[in-house]
Motif scaffolding. Structure first.
Motif, PDB file in Angstrom:
ATOM      1  N   LEU A 281       3.755  -3.045   7.770  1.00 31.83           N
ATOM      2  CA  LEU A 281       4.165  -2.220   6.638  1.00 31.83           C
ATOM      3  C   LEU A 281       2.978  -1.675   5.842  1.00 31.83           C
ATOM      4  O   LEU A 281       3.141  -0.752   5.045  1.00 31.83           O
ATOM      5  N   VAL A 283       1.559  -1.945   3.138  1.00 35.64           N
ATOM      6  CA  VAL A 283       1.476  -2.092   1.682  1.00 35.64           C
ATOM      7  C   VAL A 283       1.825  -3.503   1.249  1.00 35.64           C
ATOM      8  O   VAL A 283       1.682  -3.847   0.075  1.00 35.64           O
ATOM      9  N   TYR A 336       1.070   1.301  -8.873  1.00 34.61           N
ATOM     10  CA  TYR A 336       0.353   0.975  -7.640  1.00 34.61           C
ATOM     11  C   TYR A 336      -1.013   1.661  -7.597  1.00 34.61           C
ATOM     12  O   TYR A 336      -2.008   1.062  -7.178  1.00 34.61           O
ATOM     13  N   LEU A 435       5.381   4.297   1.703  1.00 33.62           N
ATOM     14  CA  LEU A 435       5.841   3.053   2.315  1.00 33.62           C
ATOM     15  C   LEU A 435       6.279   3.301   3.756  1.00 33.62           C
ATOM     16  O   LEU A 435       7.252   4.015   3.993  1.00 33.62           O
ATOM     17  N   VAL A 453      11.845  -2.176   5.552  1.00 30.68           N
ATOM     18  CA  VAL A 453      11.012  -1.677   4.452  1.00 30.68           C
ATOM     19  C   VAL A 453      10.629  -2.836   3.534  1.00 30.68           C
ATOM     20  O   VAL A 453      10.599  -2.720   2.316  1.00 30.68           O
TER      21      VAL A 453
END
Length: 462
Positions: A281, A283, A336, A435, A453
């Motif tokens: 993923l 992140v 973020y 993402l 996700v």
């Protein structure tokens, strides 16, 4: 000046500018290198009141609470009262799911590492009384099993609510009391709150949200989610320095002020050991331990956890071998991107660790056959509908449900492009990140069984 002093000067100078750049109303930061600690804050705790943030302001830490819950569980493991590999039902015989065989088999270790396999985004509000977790457990009987226990990682809030109830049963007292007596007190925390009634005694941050895609940020309609989700991260708030103190406990293997009464070094080490590998993923971490997210960053192993609540976002990163830790708390905007600028700078300067480059869509992505990916993937809180148009472009439409729809969260539609094997990525960033959407498994007809996700969302269109 030491490097930490230089970082403090940098924060005082740059933090207000970065808040403006990333549209973050307020932030608080605490950093340690060895035994030395600095902190800083800037911005407004609420755009409605204009109250300024200070280093002693409390922000919600969201899902970082899960590591606190894991710590409470591991104290009981040290005392010999919990066997990580025994079924949860040994202590919670009332625990039921739609899949009875899975409910009988699920272990404490699987709950800690997010591998229990049942639908995890269950935000049932069972009131504000001290029996809210007890009631919550009785409401899980219709929750579906997504995959056999232990087969896959899928982030699971409900699993941590169960762990909080486990702590309550074995301690014979409410979860909030366990936090205060077994963590706040021995660690000497002075600015920590288990809910709004305590948070209001401090300068408390209010989350900010955009209730429509192009709207300005505004204070969130409520301060916190249901108390029944407290062990998963719905209510715990504190100043950055107190969050850092908790991080230092885990970074310094149980040494330091009050630490000997919290956890031993062997247990702390066990919590940081690899339990399950994550899909790619990018992140999130590379793996999960017993509560901790594990990052294989260039230069050193980094452990941490993030948290998101109603318009608030929190980040905690530790580099144990360099004895460096950073806590960042925010109340809205592009948190973020601020994390990458602030935490990234601190880790590079003090620990020689560079954050991995964030995933971004390729400049010229190829058109691909999306038939494996097209369909509807569903959870309790959202449906994701993946389609491919006549030009070969792939889209994902998000439709919020349940508590998120009630809070006014808006759906959206984003274009996805090819990123890696069985992975698509949005062209447009959301909250400062792209993402990756990882498609996992096979439904027997050549189509992906799950859209991953962070949660494994099962195919819902047959």
């Amino acid at each position: 000046m030491t490097k930490l002093d230089e970082l403090g000067a940098w924060l005082n100078d740059r933090l207000p500018v970065l808040l403006s750049t990333h549209d973050v109303p307020a932030a608080a930061v605490a950093v340690c290198a060895g035994t030395e600690v600095i902190d800083a804050a800037a911005g407004l705790l609420s755009s409605a009141t204009g109250v300024a943030a200070t280093a002693d302001s409390v922000f919600q830490i969201g899902s970082i609470t899960k590591v606190w819950t894991a710590t409470l569980v591991m104290q009981l493991v040290e005392e010999g009262r919990i066997d990580l590999d025994a079924p949860l039902r040994r202590h919670l015989p009332e625990f039921c799911l739609a899949d009875e065989a899975a409910a009988r088999a699920i272990t404490v270790r699987q709950l800690l590492s997010h591998t229990a396999g049942f639908e995890g985004d269950i935000f049932t509000d069972t009131g504000t009384g001290e029996d809210c977790l007890e009631k919550y457990v009785t409401q899980l009987g219709d929750v579906p099993q997504l995959f056999p226990p232990g087969d896959l990682f899928s982030y699971n809030n409900a699993g941590y609510c169960l762990l909080g109830r486990l702590v309550e049963v074995l301690r014979g007292k409410p979860y909030d009391d366990c936090l205060r007596e077994h963590l706040f007190a021995p660690l000497g925390l002075t600015h920590a709150a288990t809910g709004p009634a305590e948070a209001i005694m401090f300068r408390a941050a209010v989350g900010h949200m955009r209730l429509a895609p192009e709207a300005d940020q505004e204070p969130a309609p409520i301060w916190a989610l249901a108390r029944s989700n407290a062990p998963a991260g719905s209510r715990l708030a504190m100043r950055a320095r107190d969050l850092l103190t908790f991080g230092q406990l885990h970074m310094n293997a149980g040494t330091g002020s009050g630490a000997s009464t919290v956890l031993g070094p062997g247990t702390i080490k066990a919590m940081q050991e690899w339990q399950v590998e994550l899909p790619d993923l990018r992140v999130l971490g590379n793996a999960w331990g017993l509560g901790w997210e594990l990052f294989d960053a260039p230069g050193a192993v980094v452990i941490g956890h993030d948290g998101n609540t109603l318009g608030q976002a929190a980040f905690l990163r530790l580099v144990p071998e360099r004895r460096v830790a950073v806590a960042l708390l925010t109340n809205g905007g592009d948190a973020y991107a601020l994390y990458r600028d602030v935490v990234g700078h601190a880790l590079a300067e003090l620990a020689g660790v560079d954050l991995p480059a964030p995933p971004v869509p390729p400049a010229d992505p190829p058109r691909i056959d999306g038939s494996r990916y097209v369909g509807v993937f569903s959870s309790r809180v959202a449906d994701l509908r993946v389609t491919q148009d006549d030009d070969g472009r792939i889209w994902v439409e998000t439709r919020p449900k349940d508590v998120f729809a009630e809070l006014g969260e808006q759906g959206d539609c984003k274009e996805l492009v090819h990123f890696a094997d069985d992975t698509l990525i949005p062209l447009k960033a959301d909250h400062g990140m792209h993402l990756p959407h990882v498609f996992v498994g096979d439904d027997g007809a050549g189509r992906a069984r799950y859209l991953h996700v962070g949660r494994a969302m099962p195919r819902a269109d047959g």
